[in-house]
Structure formats: C-alpha cells, structure tokens
Scaffold this active site. Sequence first.
Site, PDB file in Angstrom:
ATOM      1  N   ASP A   1       0.829  -1.195   0.000  1.00  9.61           N
ATOM      2  CA  ASP A   1       0.000   0.000   0.000  1.00  9.61           C
ATOM      3  C   ASP A   1       0.867   1.249   0.000  1.00  9.61           C
ATOM      4  O   ASP A   1       2.019   1.224   0.450  1.00  9.61           O
ATOM      5  CB  ASP A   1      -0.882   0.030   1.260  1.00  9.61           C
ATOM      6  CG  ASP A   1      -2.169  -0.750   1.098  1.00  9.61           C
ATOM      7  OD1 ASP A   1      -2.457  -1.163  -0.037  1.00  9.61           O
ATOM      8  OD2 ASP A   1      -2.875  -0.941   2.100  1.00  9.61           O
TER       9      ASP A   1
ATOM     10  N   LYS B   1      -3.630   3.331  -3.316  1.00  9.21           N
ATOM     11  CA  LYS B   1      -4.916   3.964  -3.573  1.00  9.21           C
ATOM     12  C   LYS B   1      -4.750   5.453  -3.287  1.00  9.21           C
ATOM     13  O   LYS B   1      -4.797   5.891  -2.129  1.00  9.21           O
ATOM     14  CB  LYS B   1      -6.000   3.355  -2.690  1.00  9.21           C
ATOM     15  CG  LYS B   1      -6.377   1.922  -3.043  1.00  9.21           C
ATOM     16  CD  LYS B   1      -7.517   1.432  -2.163  1.00  9.21           C
ATOM     17  CE  LYS B   1      -8.011   0.054  -2.585  1.00  9.21           C
ATOM     18  NZ  LYS B   1      -7.023  -0.995  -2.363  1.00  9.21           N
TER      19      LYS B   1
END
Length: 423
Positions: A202, A224
Amino acid sequence: MAVHPAYPVGLRLTGRRVVVLGGGQVAQRRLPALIAAGADVHLVSPSATPSVEAMATGGEITWHRRRYEEGDLSGAWYALISTSDPEANTLASAEGERDRVWCVRSDDADEATAWTPATGHSAGVTVAVLTTDAKERDPRHTAAIRDAVVEGLRDGTLVAPHHRSRPTTGSVSLVGGGPGDPDLITVRGRRLLAEADVVIADRLGPRDLLAELPPHVEVIDAAKIPYGRFMAQEAINNALIEHAKQGRSVVRLKGGDPYVFGRGMEELQALAEAGIPCTVVPGISSSISVPSAAGIPVTHRGVAHEFTVVSGHVAPDDERSLVDWPALAKLRGTLVILMGVDKIGRIAEALTAHGKPADTPVALIQEGTTAAQRRVDATLATVAEAVRTHEVKPPAVIVVGDVVAVCATGAAGTDVPREPRNP
C-alpha cells in the site's frame, strides 16, 4: 586444575520439580521462562516482589513463605539460588551438590554447577549464549551477542534465501506495517517481509522497508491515491491468490493495522474462498500512534475516558455514511478521524450542529511518524479554513477533543513541527 568451558544443554522441565530460592528481582526475571517450560516450580522465600506474588496467586507456581531449610532441594531436577542471605545460598548449593541437583547461583557463578545463558527467541528458535572464558564473563557482552543473533533471525539477515525451509504451497501474510515509520512495524512483520517472494504494498505502508528487499522479490504497487490512480480491490485479491497458487510466499503490506479501515477481512475472505492459507499480523494503528507521535494522548486522566475512531471518507450528509454523527457529537471523549481531510469542514459542521462546542480543539497531523510529519492546530469552527490555508493533504489523522490542548508544546522529547491554531 584445568578450567573447562560449560557444556550447553537444553533442559526439558515439563512436570519436573524446580526450586527457586528467593523471591526478588532475579526470580522475577527467571520465573516466566521456567513457567513457560512447564516446570513444577516451588518458590521458597519469606517475601516476593508484586509480580512474583501474582504468579503464585494465579497458580503458576507454589509459594512456600519461609526461609530456606535443609531438604528443600529434595527431588528437584534444577534449582535457582537467589536469596539475599549468603549463608543460605552456600548451604543450598552444598545440598544441590550432594543430591546431584543442577544449581544456578545469582551471587557466585563460580560456585554454581549451572549457568543461565542469555536467551532470546525468534520464529521457533531459541538462542542461548554462554561465555566460554570464565575470566572474561560479562553478562552485557553475552546479552549483546544474543540480541544481535536474534535480530538477525527476526529480520532474515542471518538466513540465506536458499537455506530457508519453503512451504510446498504458497501462502499469504496480511501484515500491518504501522503508521509509516519503518521502525514501527512488528518484529514478525519484518521477518515475513525478509522471507517474501512477492510484496503487494500500500501507499501508506512503511515504504522505506521496500528498499531493503532482495532483488528477486517482486514488488506490486497497490496504492490507492485519493481521487487519483488506484489498484482495484478485486485486482489486489486476484494478485494475492494467483501468486500464492504459484507456490510463492506473498506479503500484503498494509499501512497501520490490516483490520482498521484496511479491507483486511475482504482479502482474508477472498483467500479463504480460494483455499489459500493466510496469516494476519496486527500492526500499530495510526489512530493511536500518530496522535502520540504528535504529543497528543487520546485519553488522559480527568480529560477523556474514551476515544472513538471513525472513517471520514464519506461525508455526514452522504446516504452511504454508517457513522452516527449526532451521537458522536454528544460524547465527551476524544474523536479520531481517519481519511477525513477533504470532508473535515462538513464533519465539523455536523458535530457543531448536534451540540459539540465550536471552540473544541482540533489537531491535524499529516504524514505522522515520518520525517515529513507536521501538526496543524485549529478548532471545529476554524478547521476547514486551516486545511485550506496550510494546505493539509492526506494522509492525515484528525484529533478532536480537549486532549489536543493537554500538552501545548508537544510531548517531552519530541520535535513536532506545529502550525498556528487560528489561520
């Protein structure tokens, strides 16, 4: 007479009588390992530290509240002699010698028949270090060697990749990487990273750790970015499954904790449906660690007796919101908001509309625990403008409540870049 080194051996003490003389600090340090080994521990001492007493109260050891008496070592397989009475220690040591009971002496190692090594544990391995030269015996030296070996086992640097025992089938580990500082990942998480073939990372995970991975490790970016590029959750799930099916060891490196707004359960469910074994490694959540790093206690005696963590990625007036904002406005404790930078104005309006005072202190901590960390202070009335004026960007943790003002200069020993409360 020649001086010989000690012969190292591992004692299997399950169900076997072990006698500990003295209930002080030495016993407090040594008893947990004896209990963990399954020994039938008998403590002989007129007094004990609170921690040792708690072990006796909890039924982990048997406590004989008196001084040493001849015969106390009868039937023992091992004894730890650590009283403050040199005469009692000498008598007990002589009893052990006569009855062939291995005895450790905390007051005189040269008179002991056994020594306690400096020990450490990592991934099912026990490391025990003894100094072979009695003249050079130094507990600090052996402890330092122990720590270096254990750390090498934990971070994978002592085990070459081709020597590792590999599973016959692939596996996945969902690893909580903590709030961003690479030193705040758990020991287990770091070890699994060192053993990985594939790392799916991530954006909010500890990015600096990726630079330590060997060249053969495939790194997949699962970032993201708010309102920007991102890897769809379905694609992440598929990547985890496909790489594991190829027999690879896969680490899903996530920011904070996998189950705190991290979609960890969604990934675990997808893996379970595919029959892929999965290990979940908890991580330090940014909801408590980032405020702490910025000098803010989420609870404080006389100020806040509870704290609530909510997601701010959906505005209060959005029909998708699952947060009871009116109820939160009535709470007296601390409110920690994650993923709420762009919605904080509407969140502040909702809280004040339902009774939260407009002058309630607010702190925004951007890039918490990293070198780029900065803190912006405001109130519910001014926080929206503060975000615009100071250009606060995600990731940022927002703290609402009186705890923000507990320590106006930051925590002792920290250097927290701060910006004014009122823009």
